[in-house]
Design an enzyme around this catalytic site. Structure first.
Site, PDB file in Angstrom:
ATOM      1  N   TYR A 241       0.859  -1.181   0.000  1.00 28.96           N
ATOM      2  CA  TYR A 241       0.000   0.000   0.000  1.00 28.96           C
ATOM      3  C   TYR A 241       0.893   1.229   0.000  1.00 28.96           C
ATOM      4  O   TYR A 241       1.843   1.310   0.785  1.00 28.96           O
ATOM      5  CB  TYR A 241      -0.895   0.010   1.249  1.00 28.96           C
ATOM      6  CG  TYR A 241      -1.723   1.271   1.426  1.00 28.96           C
ATOM      7  CD1 TYR A 241      -1.434   2.165   2.467  1.00 28.96           C
ATOM      8  CD2 TYR A 241      -2.776   1.577   0.572  1.00 28.96           C
ATOM      9  CE1 TYR A 241      -2.185   3.320   2.649  1.00 28.96           C
ATOM     10  CE2 TYR A 241      -3.538   2.733   0.744  1.00 28.96           C
ATOM     11  CZ  TYR A 241      -3.236   3.599   1.792  1.00 28.96           C
ATOM     12  OH  TYR A 241      -3.988   4.747   1.954  1.00 28.96           O
TER      13      TYR A 241
ATOM     14  N   ASP B  45       9.351   2.740  -1.219  1.00 26.60           N
ATOM     15  CA  ASP B  45       8.383   3.427  -0.350  1.00 26.60           C
ATOM     16  C   ASP B  45       8.761   3.091   1.094  1.00 26.60           C
ATOM     17  O   ASP B  45       8.397   2.038   1.612  1.00 26.60           O
ATOM     18  CB  ASP B  45       6.964   2.961  -0.682  1.00 26.60           C
ATOM     19  CG  ASP B  45       5.945   3.568   0.272  1.00 26.60           C
ATOM     20  OD1 ASP B  45       4.739   3.384   0.053  1.00 26.60           O
ATOM     21  OD2 ASP B  45       6.359   4.216   1.264  1.00 26.60           O
TER      22      ASP B  45
ATOM     23  N   LYS C 192       5.491   9.440   8.245  1.00 21.87           N
ATOM     24  CA  LYS C 192       5.398   8.901   9.614  1.00 21.87           C
ATOM     25  C   LYS C 192       6.505   9.421  10.543  1.00 21.87           C
ATOM     26  O   LYS C 192       6.465  10.556  11.012  1.00 21.87           O
ATOM     27  CB  LYS C 192       5.369   7.374   9.563  1.00 21.87           C
ATOM     28  CG  LYS C 192       4.117   6.838   8.807  1.00 21.87           C
ATOM     29  CD  LYS C 192       4.055   5.348   8.771  1.00 21.87           C
ATOM     30  CE  LYS C 192       2.988   4.850   7.814  1.00 21.87           C
ATOM     31  NZ  LYS C 192       1.646   4.811   8.388  1.00 21.87           N
TER      32      LYS C 192
HETATM   33  P1  KE4 Z   1      -0.327   8.462   4.474  1.00 22.76           P
HETATM   34  O1  KE4 Z   1      -0.863   9.161   3.238  1.00 22.76           O
HETATM   35  O2  KE4 Z   1      -1.398   7.697   5.222  1.00 22.76           O
HETATM   36  O3  KE4 Z   1       0.499   9.398   5.372  1.00 22.76           O
HETATM   37  O4  KE4 Z   1       0.766   7.388   3.983  1.00 22.76           O
HETATM   38  C1  KE4 Z   1       0.365   6.413   3.046  1.00 22.76           C
HETATM   39  C2  KE4 Z   1       1.325   5.239   3.118  1.00 22.76           C
HETATM   40  C3  KE4 Z   1       2.308   5.121   2.153  1.00 22.76           C
HETATM   41  N1  KE4 Z   1       3.191   4.098   2.168  1.00 22.76           N
HETATM   42  C4  KE4 Z   1       3.151   3.165   3.158  1.00 22.76           C
HETATM   43  C5  KE4 Z   1       4.153   2.052   3.142  1.00 22.76           C
HETATM   44  C6  KE4 Z   1       2.172   3.246   4.181  1.00 22.76           C
HETATM   45  O5  KE4 Z   1       2.145   2.304   5.158  1.00 22.76           O
HETATM   46  C7  KE4 Z   1       1.250   4.305   4.171  1.00 22.76           C
HETATM   47  C8  KE4 Z   1       0.162   4.442   5.212  1.00 22.76           C
HETATM   48  N2  KE4 Z   1       0.094   3.409   6.182  1.00 22.76           N
HETATM   49  C9  KE4 Z   1      -1.209   3.180   6.777  1.00 22.76           C
HETATM   50  C10 KE4 Z   1      -1.112   2.000   7.747  1.00 22.76           C
HETATM   51  N3  KE4 Z   1      -0.552   0.849   7.207  1.00 22.76           N
HETATM   52  C11 KE4 Z   1      -1.739   4.390   7.450  1.00 22.76           C
HETATM   53  C12 KE4 Z   1      -2.967   4.154   8.308  1.00 22.76           C
HETATM   54  C13 KE4 Z   1      -4.207   4.676   7.667  1.00 22.76           C
HETATM   55  O6  KE4 Z   1      -4.374   4.523   6.442  1.00 22.76           O
HETATM   56  O7  KE4 Z   1      -5.037   5.235   8.420  1.00 22.76           O
END
Ligand code: KE4
Length: 429
Positions: A144, A239, A267
């Site tokens: 993701y 990523d 993060k």
């Molecule tokens: P954000 O747009 O949520 O800041 O980041 C997206 C993203 C991109 N790449 C990786 C590897 C990620 O894990 C994420 C977001 N992670 C999720 C949890 N696995 C965020 C939690 C959520 O979607 O509320």
């Protein structure tokens, strides 16, 4: 446990916020629970609106590697508040955070700050397309990368068939430019490259997958991916939104000795404030506006409060022994969870990379998303609910991971293992 305040807050939220939450996974749908509304957190503990106390293994989905409200981070934020909250203009702080990330990650010469991981990956893919003049993007099933259209694409029916929209609202015309392949399957990558390598702008991957549960790269997989992308002149994007400063100070690329062309961050580099970033080699990053012609922008990019939270967090992480201690505690927790499952006669696979831990209820190895989906999802839901009842706050999905922080102590880990033992024994009856 009494959840009445969370329940009434949830009922109010459901009237005016889609699903009552501002990000889907928080709704706890996949584990058949309702969300807890959080009042506050401190260290590795989080307290809900009813005053229930939990040992926190979500850590805001990764940012809180120091634990909540680390004094150095709080003090730094308070100090910068005295200068103002947002200027829409450059400050010294974004240079400082950029320098810290560049210093930590050898493959990054130049970096652009954005406000989320989604923005980081979306921008990195646009940059790869812009500099290569190619349209095709390769990603991996179960990885993701945020919710940009190009990356919300599911695998086509066959391994090498074009992507299909992963969500309503993603046009076929967009999805068809993305191919999703099985994680850890270098032969599948090789076949696509042999067939379409000259049309591929980039390959984007979570070097350690954390969005299908924890799935580490198979031995040699990342090296082969680097070799084949290099051979076809394809930009390799790591990523590291989750793994950056999580699995090592220099991220997964430092752990595995791979130099991608572009890296996405998020993060932890925001220390709990909204920050994302993407960076890489100068000759690629120089194509980003206003230096180059590939456009990307953001009102709050480089926000001073977010920058100082990231700076203060990385300053703590740079200290001697932090990652060794995180790894040691994580390996103790992983071993304890595995032992608890074994004693209860329940098949489970527990693994960790640094302070990212994963637990699948299955007896088989899990090397990709198809295999992850064969694990016992009902059992995970029951485990989640039992652990929450016991005061342990896990991610409400089998396809997430546990994050351990520097604030977790041995007694927190022992309490977690004991709770798991109890819950799994009850489940095995
Ligand atoms: P954000 O747009 O949520 O800041 O980041 C997206 C993203 C991109 N790449 C990786 C590897 C990620 O894990 C994420 C977001 N992670 C999720 C949890 N696995 C965020 C939690 C959520 O979607 O509320």
């Amino acid at each position: 446990m009494n959840y009445s305040n969370s329940q009434s807050l949830y009922e109010r939220a459901l009237q005016i916020i889609p699903g009552g939450v501002n990000s889907p996974v928080r709704a706890c749908k996949s584990v058949g629970a309702d969300p807890l509304f959080i009042d506050r957190a401190d260290g590795c503990l989080i307290y809900d609106a009813d005053g229930n106390r939990f040992i926190d293994y979500i850590g805001s989905w990764g940012p809180m590697i120091l634990g909540h409200r680390h004094p150095a981070v709080v003090e730094a934020i308070i100090a910068v508040l005295g200068r103002g909250t947002s200027f829409g203009a450059p400050t010294d702080l974004e240079i400082q955070l950029a320098e810290m990330v560049i210093d930590a990650v050898a493959s990054v010469d130049v970096i652009r700050m954005v406000n989320s991981g989604t923005e980081a990956t979306m921008s990195a893919v646009r940059l790869a397309r812009g500099v290569s003049g190619r349209d095709l993007v390769i990603k991996f099933d179960g990885c993701y990368h945020g919710h940009a259209d190009t990356l919300l694409v599911a695998a086509g029916s066959g391994v090498a068939t074009l992507g299909i929209p992963g969500s309503p609202g993603v046009p076929e015309d967009v999805a068809k430019h993305t191919l999703s392949l099985p994680f850890n399957d270098i032969e599948a990558v090789q076949r696509v490259m042999d067939e379409k390598g000259d049309q591929v702008a980039c390959v984007i991957i979570e070097p350690v997958a954390g969005n299908m549960g924890l799935v580490p790269p198979a031995a040699g997989f990342l090296e082969s991916l680097r070799e084949v992308t290099e051979r076809y002149g394809v930009i390799l994007i790591f990523d590291e939104v989750m793994t950056g400063f999580r699995v090592a100070y220099g991220g997964a690329q430092t752990l595995y000795g791979i130099a991608p062309d572009l890296t996405c961050f998020g993060k932890i580099i925001g220390g709990g404030l909204p920050v994302g970033a993407y960076g890489g080699k100068k000759e690629i990053m120089s194509q980003i506006a206003p230096q180059g012609s590939v456009y990307q922008a953001g009102t709050l990019s480089g926000n001073p409060i977010a920058m100082i939270a990231g700076i203060a967090t990385l300053e703590q992480l740079k200290k001697e022994g932090v990652y060794e201690s995180l790894a040691e505690k994580s390996s103790r927790l992983a071993a304890g969870l595995a032992e608890a499952a074994r004693k209860s006669g329940i098949a489970a696979r527990v693994d960790h990379v640094g302070s990212m831990l994963g637990m699948f209820f299955t007896e088989r190895d899990v090397t990709n998303f198809e295999e992850a989906k064969t694990s016992d999802l009902q059992r995970f839901s029951a485990f989640y609910q039992g652990m929450r009842q016991a005061g342990i706050y896990l991610a409400p999905s089998q396809f997430e991971v546990l994050f351990l922080s520097a604030a977790h102590t041995d007694e927190h880990i022992d309490a977690t293992i004991n709770a798991a033992q109890q819950v799994l024994e009850n489940l095995s009856r």
